[in-house]
Write an enzyme that holds these catalytic residues in place. Structure first.
Site, PDB file in Angstrom:
ATOM      1  N   LYS A 188       0.841  -1.201   0.000  1.00  0.00           N
ATOM      2  CA  LYS A 188       0.000   0.000   0.000  1.00  0.00           C
ATOM      3  C   LYS A 188       0.874   1.248   0.000  1.00  0.00           C
ATOM      4  O   LYS A 188       1.924   1.284   0.669  1.00  0.00           O
ATOM      5  CB  LYS A 188      -0.911  -0.029   1.233  1.00  0.00           C
ATOM      6  CG  LYS A 188      -1.996   1.035   1.251  1.00  0.00           C
ATOM      7  CD  LYS A 188      -2.920   0.839   2.456  1.00  0.00           C
ATOM      8  CE  LYS A 188      -4.028   1.868   2.523  1.00  0.00           C
ATOM      9  NZ  LYS A 188      -4.933   1.661   3.682  1.00  0.00           N
ATOM     10  N   SER A 232     -10.004  -0.778   6.853  1.00  0.00           N
ATOM     11  CA  SER A 232      -9.420  -0.657   5.511  1.00  0.00           C
ATOM     12  C   SER A 232      -8.650  -1.857   5.001  1.00  0.00           C
ATOM     13  O   SER A 232      -8.274  -1.887   3.831  1.00  0.00           O
ATOM     14  CB  SER A 232      -8.517   0.569   5.435  1.00  0.00           C
ATOM     15  OG  SER A 232      -9.316   1.716   5.291  1.00  0.00           O
ATOM     16  N   SER A 246      -9.875   1.508   2.524  1.00  0.00           N
ATOM     17  CA  SER A 246      -8.971   2.271   1.698  1.00  0.00           C
ATOM     18  C   SER A 246      -7.898   1.433   1.020  1.00  0.00           C
ATOM     19  O   SER A 246      -7.323   1.855   0.024  1.00  0.00           O
ATOM     20  CB  SER A 246      -8.314   3.373   2.532  1.00  0.00           C
ATOM     21  OG  SER A 246      -7.472   2.810   3.534  1.00  0.00           O
TER      22      SER A 246
HETATM   23  N1  GLN Z   1     -13.415   3.548   5.801  1.00  0.00           N
HETATM   24  C1  GLN Z   1     -12.844   4.018   7.029  1.00  0.00           C
HETATM   25  C2  GLN Z   1     -12.589   5.489   6.951  1.00  0.00           C
HETATM   26  O1  GLN Z   1     -12.852   6.031   5.940  1.00  0.00           O
HETATM   27  C3  GLN Z   1     -11.631   3.232   7.366  1.00  0.00           C
HETATM   28  C4  GLN Z   1     -10.357   3.800   6.916  1.00  0.00           C
HETATM   29  C5  GLN Z   1      -9.190   2.971   7.284  1.00  0.00           C
HETATM   30  O2  GLN Z   1      -9.323   1.924   7.904  1.00  0.00           O
HETATM   31  N2  GLN Z   1      -8.011   3.468   6.936  1.00  0.00           N
HETATM   32  O3  GLN Z   1     -12.135   6.099   7.865  1.00  0.00           O
END
Ligand code: GLN
Length: 480
Positions: free
Chosen positions: A84, A183, A159
Site C-alpha cells: 500500500k 481498511s 482504503s
Molecule cells: N473507511 C474508514 C474510513 O474512511 C476506514 C479507513 C481505514 O481503515 N483506513 O475512515
C-alpha cells in the site's frame, strides 16, 4: 503445478520454489506480467517497480542453499508482494495517493518493509488507496479509483482497495494494507481475500504514514488464512521505533481446545442485506456442525461505535495531517504571507474527503466542543472496550458479516459521505478497542447477475490472533 504461478498462495509458491517447479525470477515475471496486463483496467497499482535484480538473485541463492542442505530460507523468500502506498520503501515514492505527497521519496524503510526484506520478500509496486487511507472505495485516490476484479464496474473496497485488487486479480501473491477503521478487512471481503487487522501494537507503525495513531495497524491481505498468519508472524513484534508496540508476553496465550465458542450479536445485524445475512447464517451453521458452539451475546453500545469512530478518527487525522503545511513535507505553495502558504498548499494538496475530515477533526477538538464530542467519544470508547471484554467471558470470538452488502458500484456512495461511512459499521469497533479482527470469505451474493464475494468477520480478545486463524481456517477448510 496446475495453476499459473501468479495464482499461487504464499505457501504454494514457497513449495514450488523449493521443489524446483519454478525459479524466483519466473515467479516475479508471472506476477509482473499479470500486473502489466490487468493494471490498465484495474488501476490496482499507482506504480510498478523495476525488477530488483540483486534481491531476486539473493532470494534464489537462499532457496538454493536450503535445497542443498543449508539453512532453511523463510517462506516469504522470493515472494512478490504489493505494498500500500502509505508504507515507506526506501528510495521509492510513498504518496498515500495524495497530491500532497506525489513526489515524496522515502528515505528509510518502514519496519515492516525491513522485516520483509530480511525474509527475502520482493516488492512489485505501490498499491492504490483512498487518499491518506480515508474512504471505503478508493474513489478518494488522487490517481483515480481501483476496480474490483470480480466486477470492474464495482469498487474493490477501501482504503486498501489497490492492495485487494492486486492480490485478488493475481497481480501479486499477497499484499500489505493498513487498517484504521476497516481498511484491510472491508476490501478483503469485497474481493474474496483474507484480511487481518492485528491487535493494536502487535505490528510496528514506524514508517507508515499516520492517519489515526490510536487506531492504525498494518496487516496482510492474502489468498488464504495460512498466508495471512505467515505474514503476521513475520511482521509482528516490539520495535524501538514505535513506542506503542507491545512488549513480548503482554498478552499471555489463551488456551483453546479444538472448538471455539462463537459469540453472535444478532440484534446488531438486522439491517444487513438478506442474502449476506443468509451466507452468514449458513457459515455459522457449518461451524456449529463442525463442533464449534454458537453463543447469543448482546453488545448494546455497538450502535454508537460508528459515531464514536467518526469523532475520534477525524480528530486524530486532523492532528496528523497538520504536518503537511507546505514547509516540512511534500507540496509547497508560496503565497504573500505564511498563512497564504498554508492555505494554498492545503487547498491544492488535499482532496475533498481529506479536507472534510480535517474540518470535522478540528471542530471536535476545538475548545468549545471538545467536551461535547471528543471527550464523550473517548468515554464511549472505554464503555465499548469494557463491553467487549465482558462478552469475551462467554465466548472466544465474536462474529459479524464484514459488511452489510457486497461491493457497490462506482458513484453509489461517493456523493453521500454518511452512506460511505456506514460501510464501516462492523469493522470500526476492533480499532476502537484495539482488538484483533479478521475477514474471511464466506461465499457470494449475486448483484446484476454477478456473484460477488462476501466476508465473515471475527474479533478476538487482545493478543489472540491465534483464535482468529483457527476459526478462519475452519471457515475456509484449511488445516494450519
Ligand atoms: N473507511 C474508514 C474510513 O474512511 C476506514 C479507513 C481505514 O481503515 N483506513 O475512515
Amino acid at each position: 503445478m496446475t495453476k499459473p504461478l501468479n495464482e499461487l498462495t504464499i505457501t504454494e509458491a514457497a513449495h514450488a520454489l523449493r521443489a524446483g517447479e519454478c525459479t524466483v525470477r519466473e515467479l516475479w515475471d508471472a506476477c509482473m506480467a499479470a500486473a502489466k496486463e490487468r493494471n490498465p483496467e484495474l488501476n490496482a497499482y499507482i506504480e510498478l517497480f523495476d525488477a530488483d535484480e540483486a534481491a531476486i538473485a539473493a532470494a534464489q541463492e537462499r532457496i538454493d542453499a536450503e535445497k542443498n542442505g543449508g539453512e532453511a530460507a523463510p517462506q516469504l523468500c522470493g515472494i512478490p508482494l504489493a505494498i500500500k502506498d502509505n508504507i515507506l520503501i526506501k528510495g521509492h515514492i510513498a504518496s498515500a495517493a495524495s497530491k500532497m505527497l506525489a513526489n515524496y521519496e522515502a528515505t528509510y524503510d518502514a519496519t515492516v518493509i525491513q522485516k520483509l526484506k530480511e525474509a527475502g520478500a520482493l516488492f512489485l509496486g505501490r498499491a492504490n488507496m483512498d487518499e491518506f487511507a480515508m474512504g471505503s472505495s478508493t474513489e478518494h485516490s488522487t490517481y483515480g479509483p481501483s476496480r474490483n476484479p470480480h466486477d470492474p464496474s464495482r469498487v474493490p473496497g477501501g482504503s486498501s482497495g489497490g492492495s485487494a485488487s492486486a492480490a485478488a486479480a493475481h497481480m501479486a501473491i499477497a499484499a500489505l494494507g493498513t487498517d484504521t477503521g476497516g481498511s484491510i478487512r472491508q476490501p478483503a471481503a469485497h474481493t474474496g481475500l483474507v484480511g487481518l487487522k492485528p491487535t493494536y501494537g502487535a505490528v510496528s507503525r514506524a514508517g507508515s504514514i499516520a492517519l489515526g495513531s490510536s487506531l492504525d495497524q498494518i496487516g496482510p491481505l492474502a489468498k488464504s488464512v495460512a498466508d495471512a498468519k505467515l505474514l503476521f508472524d513475520t511482521l509482528k513484534g516490539r520495535d524501538s521505533y514505535d513506542a506503542t508496540t507491545n512488549p513480548d508476553g503482554l498478552f499471555p496465550p489463551r488456551a483453546h481446545g479444538a472448538h471455539l465458542r462463537i459469540g453472535v450479536p444478532r440484534s446488531f445485524i438486522e439491517d444487513v442485506d438478506a442474502d449476506v445475512k443468509q451466507a452468514f447464517e449458513d457459515t455459522l451453521a457449518r461451524l456449529k456442525h463442525a463442533g464449534h458452539t454458537l453463543v447469543d451475546i448482546e453488545l448494546p453500545t455497538s450502535t454508537y461505535a460508528l459515531p464514536v469512530y467518526y469523532v475520534i478518527m477525524p480528530a486524530e487525522a486532523s492532528t496528523n495531517l497538520a504536518r503537511y503545511d507546505g514547509i516540512r513535507y511534500g507540496l509547497a505553495k508560496r503565497g504573500a504571507t505564511l498563512l497564504d502558504d498554508y492555505v494554498e498548499t492545503k487547498t491544492e494538496g488535499f482532496g475533498p474527503e481529506t479536507q472534510r475530515r480535517i474540518l470535522l477533526g478540528t471542530f471536535v477538538l476545538s475548545s468549545g466542543y471538545i467536551d461535547a464530542y471528543y471527550r464523550k467519544a473517548e468515554a464511549a470508547r472505554d464503555v465499548l472496550r469494557a463491553e467487549y471484554a465482558k462478552a469475551f467471558e462467554s465466548c472466544d470470538v465474536i462474529a459479524f458479516p464484514t459488511t452489510p452488502s457486497p461491493a457497490f458500484a462506482f458513484g453509489e456512495k461517493s456523493t453521500d459521505p454518511v452512506s460511505m461511512y456506514l460501510e464501516d459499521i462492523f469493522t470500526v469497533t476492533a480499532n476502537l478497542t484495539g482488538m484483533p479482527a479478521i475477514s474471511v470469505p464466506m461465499g457470494t451474493a449475486e448483484r446484476d447477475g454477478v456473484a460477488l464475494p462476501v466476508g465473515i468477520h471475527f474479533t478476538a480478545p487482545h493478543g489472540d490472533e491465534a483464535a482468529l486463524f483457527k476459526i478462519g481456517a475452519a471457515v475456509t477448510g484449511e488445516t494450519l
